[in-house]
Design an enzyme around this catalytic site. Structure first.
Site, PDB file in Angstrom:
ATOM      1  N   HIS A 297      48.498 119.611  -9.354  1.00  0.00           N
ATOM      2  CA  HIS A 297      49.623 120.086 -10.157  1.00  0.00           C
ATOM      3  C   HIS A 297      50.959 119.942  -9.447  1.00  0.00           C
ATOM      4  O   HIS A 297      51.973 120.455  -9.917  1.00  0.00           O
ATOM      5  CB  HIS A 297      49.392 121.547 -10.547  1.00  0.00           C
ATOM      6  CG  HIS A 297      48.066 121.767 -11.223  1.00  0.00           C
ATOM      7  ND1 HIS A 297      46.905 122.023 -10.518  1.00  0.00           N
ATOM      8  CD2 HIS A 297      47.714 121.723 -12.525  1.00  0.00           C
ATOM      9  CE1 HIS A 297      45.898 122.147 -11.367  1.00  0.00           C
ATOM     10  NE2 HIS A 297      46.352 121.969 -12.580  1.00  0.00           N
TER      11      HIS A 297
ATOM     12  N   HIS B 254      50.245 119.650 -16.228  1.00  0.00           N
ATOM     13  CA  HIS B 254      50.372 119.022 -17.538  1.00  0.00           C
ATOM     14  C   HIS B 254      51.756 118.386 -17.686  1.00  0.00           C
ATOM     15  O   HIS B 254      52.748 118.934 -17.230  1.00  0.00           O
ATOM     16  CB  HIS B 254      50.111 120.028 -18.657  1.00  0.00           C
ATOM     17  CG  HIS B 254      51.004 121.243 -18.675  1.00  0.00           C
ATOM     18  ND1 HIS B 254      50.977 122.243 -17.699  1.00  0.00           N
ATOM     19  CD2 HIS B 254      51.984 121.603 -19.535  1.00  0.00           C
ATOM     20  CE1 HIS B 254      51.873 123.171 -17.991  1.00  0.00           C
ATOM     21  NE2 HIS B 254      52.496 122.821 -19.096  1.00  0.00           N
TER      22      HIS B 254
ATOM     23  N   GLY C 124      49.294 117.420 -23.367  1.00  0.00           N
ATOM     24  CA  GLY C 124      50.199 117.175 -24.483  1.00  0.00           C
ATOM     25  C   GLY C 124      50.448 115.715 -24.794  1.00  0.00           C
ATOM     26  O   GLY C 124      51.466 115.377 -25.411  1.00  0.00           O
TER      27      GLY C 124
ATOM     28  N   SER D  14      42.348 118.033 -26.875  1.00  0.00           N
ATOM     29  CA  SER D  14      42.560 118.475 -28.259  1.00  0.00           C
ATOM     30  C   SER D  14      43.073 117.361 -29.161  1.00  0.00           C
ATOM     31  O   SER D  14      42.814 117.359 -30.370  1.00  0.00           O
ATOM     32  CB  SER D  14      43.518 119.667 -28.297  1.00  0.00           C
ATOM     33  OG  SER D  14      44.773 119.331 -27.736  1.00  0.00           O
TER      34      SER D  14
END
Length: 197
Positions: free
Chosen positions: A102, A122, A156, A177
């Site tokens: 990260h 992310h 995302g 997702s």
């Protein structure tokens, strides 16, 4: 061409999962089994079923479970909760090891310890981490520039954002997702496939 890493939802029913993943196999460069609720035995059985349905060992990665990865002959993805990269590398010198990072400092440390690839994010705002600001494209570019291992961007990422990711030099994208969270995962993964550069 950028590689597409598909990450499982964490709530896969092994029987249904095999059927879903089989339909997605032609479009998936790497399938990550991130299923902490499954036992070691269930994971190995799931991996064996996927191998029987056309996946290769090189296409499969299990999260956290070094034991399962070793027994099944596939790669492992280590996270903050996992064993340290250096310890795994010392005991399993031939294992393919991914590390979730990260920051640039974490990426450099993972590389120094022997990680084979880095999962960084992310990158964009994501519903799975609503309280954490995204790292952004510039930070991704920095990690790609200062490390020598393949960097996979996560967080995302929609199909329209792939060219921007590709421009950083990242080796691939990881999606959860955006594919498995959709009503038609096959149509969703084909949209990603259609714009990979």
């Amino acid at each position: 061409m950028m590689r597409l890493h598909l990450i499982s939802t964490g709530s896969i029913n092994p029987r249904d999962g095999v059927e879903t993943f089989q339909s997605l196999q032609p479009y998936t460069d790497q399938l990550h089994l991130r299923e902490p609720n499954l036992s070691a035995t269930e994971l190995v059985e799931l991996i064996d079923a996927l191998l029987a349905k056309g996946y290769s060992p090189e296409q499969l990665t299990v999260h956290d479970r070094v034991d399962v990865a070793h027994v099944a002959g596939i790669g492992v993805q280590l996270t903050r909760r996992s064993l340290r990269v250096g310890d795994v590398r010392r005991h399993f010198p031939d294992l393919i090891i991914g590390k979730s990072v990260h920051s640039l400092a974490e990426a450099l440390a993972a590389e120094a310890e022997g990680a084979d690839r880095l999962l960084y994010g992310h990158i964009y705002p994501t519903a799975s981490k609503p309280d954490l600001p995204p790292r952004g494209i510039d930070a991704l570019k920095q990690v790609v520039t200062f490390t020598t291992k393949p960097v996979i961007a996560i967080g995302g990422i929609t199909p329209d954002r792939i060219p921007e990711i590709a421009a950083t030099g990242a080796s691939g994208i990881a999606v959860l997702s955006g594919i498995l969270g959709q009503a038609d995962p096959l149509a969703a993964i084909q949209r990603y496939q259609g714009v990979r550069v």
